[in-house]
Design an enzyme around this catalytic site. Structure first.
Site, PDB file in Angstrom:
ATOM      1  N   GLU A  19       1.689  13.372  -1.604  1.00  0.00           N
ATOM      2  CA  GLU A  19       1.192  12.021  -1.350  1.00  0.00           C
ATOM      3  C   GLU A  19      -0.298  11.898  -1.654  1.00  0.00           C
ATOM      4  OE1 GLU A  19       2.633  12.358   2.938  1.00  0.00           O
ATOM      5  OE2 GLU A  19       0.743  11.305   3.213  1.00  0.00           O
ATOM      6  N   CYS A  65      -7.681   9.632  -2.278  1.00  0.00           N
ATOM      7  CA  CYS A  65      -7.569  10.874  -1.519  1.00  0.00           C
ATOM      8  C   CYS A  65      -6.379  11.637  -2.090  1.00  0.00           C
ATOM      9  CB  CYS A  65      -7.333  10.532  -0.040  1.00  0.00           C
ATOM     10  SG  CYS A  65      -6.938  11.963   0.972  1.00  0.00           S
ATOM     11  N   CYS A  83      -1.894  18.443  12.668  1.00  0.00           N
ATOM     12  CA  CYS A  83      -1.711  17.981  11.289  1.00  0.00           C
ATOM     13  C   CYS A  83      -0.249  18.041  10.856  1.00  0.00           C
ATOM     14  CB  CYS A  83      -2.573  18.821  10.360  1.00  0.00           C
ATOM     15  SG  CYS A  83      -2.439  18.337   8.632  1.00  0.00           S
ATOM     16  N   CYS A 123       1.171  23.212   3.381  1.00  0.00           N
ATOM     17  CA  CYS A 123      -0.066  23.903   3.739  1.00  0.00           C
ATOM     18  C   CYS A 123       0.287  25.048   4.690  1.00  0.00           C
ATOM     19  CB  CYS A 123      -0.996  22.914   4.448  1.00  0.00           C
ATOM     20  SG  CYS A 123      -2.610  23.602   4.901  1.00  0.00           S
ATOM     21  N   CYS A 159      -2.224  12.444   7.505  1.00  0.00           N
ATOM     22  CA  CYS A 159      -1.936  13.416   6.457  1.00  0.00           C
ATOM     23  C   CYS A 159      -0.509  13.919   6.508  1.00  0.00           C
ATOM     24  CB  CYS A 159      -2.789  14.664   6.681  1.00  0.00           C
ATOM     25  SG  CYS A 159      -4.433  14.516   6.122  1.00  0.00           S
ATOM     26  N   CYS A 178      -2.964  23.933  11.330  1.00  0.00           N
ATOM     27  CA  CYS A 178      -3.732  23.141  12.311  1.00  0.00           C
ATOM     28  C   CYS A 178      -2.752  22.350  13.182  1.00  0.00           C
ATOM     29  CB  CYS A 178      -4.704  22.203  11.608  1.00  0.00           C
ATOM     30  SG  CYS A 178      -5.933  23.084  10.643  1.00  0.00           S
TER      31      CYS A 178
HETATM   32  N1  SAH Z   1      -7.233  21.381   4.605  1.00  0.00           N
HETATM   33  C1  SAH Z   1      -8.406  20.604   4.513  1.00  0.00           C
HETATM   34  C2  SAH Z   1      -8.202  19.180   4.033  1.00  0.00           C
HETATM   35  C3  SAH Z   1      -7.038  18.408   4.512  1.00  0.00           C
HETATM   36  S1  SAH Z   1      -7.063  17.394   5.922  1.00  0.00           S
HETATM   37  C4  SAH Z   1      -9.156  20.609   5.825  1.00  0.00           C
HETATM   38  O1  SAH Z   1      -8.680  21.206   6.779  1.00  0.00           O
HETATM   39  O2  SAH Z   1     -10.263  20.100   5.864  1.00  0.00           O
HETATM   40  C5  SAH Z   1      -8.439  16.326   5.964  1.00  0.00           C
HETATM   41  C6  SAH Z   1      -8.986  16.149   7.348  1.00  0.00           C
HETATM   42  O3  SAH Z   1      -8.094  15.436   8.222  1.00  0.00           O
HETATM   43  C7  SAH Z   1      -9.279  17.466   8.056  1.00  0.00           C
HETATM   44  O4  SAH Z   1     -10.487  17.378   8.748  1.00  0.00           O
HETATM   45  C8  SAH Z   1      -8.111  17.582   9.023  1.00  0.00           C
HETATM   46  O5  SAH Z   1      -8.403  18.465  10.063  1.00  0.00           O
HETATM   47  C9  SAH Z   1      -7.942  16.147   9.434  1.00  0.00           C
HETATM   48  N2  SAH Z   1      -6.649  15.803  10.015  1.00  0.00           N
HETATM   49  C10 SAH Z   1      -5.415  16.269   9.703  1.00  0.00           C
HETATM   50  N3  SAH Z   1      -4.468  15.691  10.457  1.00  0.00           N
HETATM   51  C11 SAH Z   1      -5.103  14.834  11.270  1.00  0.00           C
HETATM   52  C12 SAH Z   1      -4.671  13.938  12.290  1.00  0.00           C
HETATM   53  N4  SAH Z   1      -3.385  13.829  12.620  1.00  0.00           N
HETATM   54  N5  SAH Z   1      -5.623  13.202  12.915  1.00  0.00           N
HETATM   55  C13 SAH Z   1      -6.925  13.313  12.582  1.00  0.00           C
HETATM   56  N6  SAH Z   1      -7.386  14.134  11.648  1.00  0.00           N
HETATM   57  C14 SAH Z   1      -6.495  14.893  11.001  1.00  0.00           C
END
Ligand code: SAH
Length: 360
Positions: free
Chosen positions: A99, A112, A126, A119, A340, A123
């Site tokens: 996406e 974006c 996420c 991945c 995301c 986290c």
């Molecule tokens: N892997 C990379 C980029 C992808 S995510 C990273 O970790 O930076 C982009 C940003 O969105 C990151 O800061 C991630 O931690 C955040 N993110 C992911 N899921 C989220 C959610 N449900 N709510 C808020 N931020 C989120």
């Protein structure tokens, strides 16, 4: 040299101009042909060799026989009624989906993109990581997301953020090739300053990136101010400490002169107290950085909640009062699957349900 290969064919759109020139020379073609073809691919954004009208039919056929020309299938488009944000679900040649998001701002259009299918960083908040990593995206597949969106919207893309699904530093070589081609003056020529790469903090790769002395913006997903708390949100914190991360950010700034962005997703009752703000100030102060606060976008698989609006504001005020440069990320496309990886996940799950239905 380009070693990206799909179905035993070299991936022509992942080649830099120098590589393409070298490659076409093996077919007996002169350098100006490489430049013409590069322009078709990266300026005119054509979607097949057949559209390259000033290239002879014979050469187009030879290329089609020798090289892979990647393209994306539009599987789904969702448009926000609130702010015009569009979310695209694209199909790759192997049937996987990724996406990408298109956002319209006063200062220009921003895309974006995803850097991996899935991945493996894990986290906790996420959605992109729930099913693990499927594979890395090729440089061409990262470029295609921007190229296809620019064509579909008919509007120039001026900013790119690598903040979709995937950890870009976990796909480092392809990421770097992607950056070189995207910002090449012979290609789409997007300014390096208009490109942001976000990482959960893979220290050795951040150090390698610093050596490249690029003018891109590096964003670090910090999300917590102590190792103990960070480990609860991000497994990568077991590998690299916050102290190491801060040293690496200082090094990055020293090498590139570029201010780092810290991303800090505010999770209700987890990392949003006054004490957290105080610790964040202490971390940010010695560095030249900007803090981007993100109200966490809750996903149904986890029970994290967004901080209250008043808490978010109080957190921001405290940082500001202490001279820290801070913004709250505007929530774009709130009415479409915003967080995301949610759109891809929904799609893959509905396919699974359909397949199970067929098997039953
Ligand atoms: N892997 C990379 C980029 C992808 S995510 C990273 O970790 O930076 C982009 C940003 O969105 C990151 O800061 C991630 O931690 C955040 N993110 C992911 N899921 C989220 C959610 N449900 N709510 C808020 N931020 C989120």
């Amino acid at each position: 040299m380009n070693d990206n290969v799909i179905d035993n064919k070299k991936d022509i759109k992942s080649m830099t101009l120098a590589e393409l020139t070298e490659e076409l020379a093996t077919l007996g073609e002169k350098a100006f042909r490489a430049k013409q073809m590069y322009q078709w691919m990266h300026v005119n954004l054509v979607r097949s060799f057949d559209e390259m009208t000033n290239i002879s039919k014979a050469l187009r056929e030879k290329c089609a026989a020798n090289y892979q020309y990647t393209d994306l299938k539009v599987v789904q488009v969702q448009e926000s009624k609130i702010d015009g944000t569009k979310k695209f679900l694209f199909g790759l040649s192997d049937g996987n989906v990724v996406e990408s998001v298109w956002m319209k701002y006063k200062h220009g259009n921003s895309v974006c993109i995803s850097s991996q299918v899935g991945c493996r960083m894990g986290c906790k908040f996420c959605a992109s990581t729930l099913d693990g990593l499927e594979r890395n995206l090729l440089p061409s597949e990262m470029l295609d997301q921007i190229y296809v969106i620019q064509q579909l919207t008919g509007e120039r893309v001026s900013n790119v953020v690598v903040m979709g699904t995937g950890e870009p530093m976990d796909n480092y070589d392809n990421l770097l090739k992607f950056i070189r081609i995207l910002t090449d003056e012979n290609g789409l020529n997007i300014s390096q300053r208009n490109l942001t790469v976000s990482t959960c903090g893979l220290v050795p790769k951040m150090e390698m990136l610093a050596e490249e002395k690029l003018q891109i913006t590096l964003a670090l997903s910090l999300h917590a101010t102590t190792d103990e708390k960070r480990k609860k949100l991000m497994p990568i914190a077991n590998r690299y400490s916050i102290a190491e991360l801060m040293d690496t950010c200082a090094y990055y700034f020293e090498k590139t002169g570029r201010r780092i962005t810290f991303e800090y997703s505010l999770v209700g009752g987890v990392n949003d107290t006054d004490e957290d703000a105080k610790e964040l100030i202490a971390l940010a102060r010695p560095l030249c950085c900007h803090i981007n606060l993100i109200p966490v976008n809750p996903i149904k698989e986890r029970d994290f909640v967004q901080s209250e609006a008043s808490r978010i504001q109080a957190f921001k005020n405290k940082l500001e009062k202490n001279g820290i440069n801070v913004t709250i990320r505007r929530e774009m496309g709130r009415d479409i699957d915003g967080a995301c990886g949610q759109l891809r996940r929904k799609h893959t799950q509905s396919l699974q349900t359909m397949e199970e239905g067929v098997r039953a």
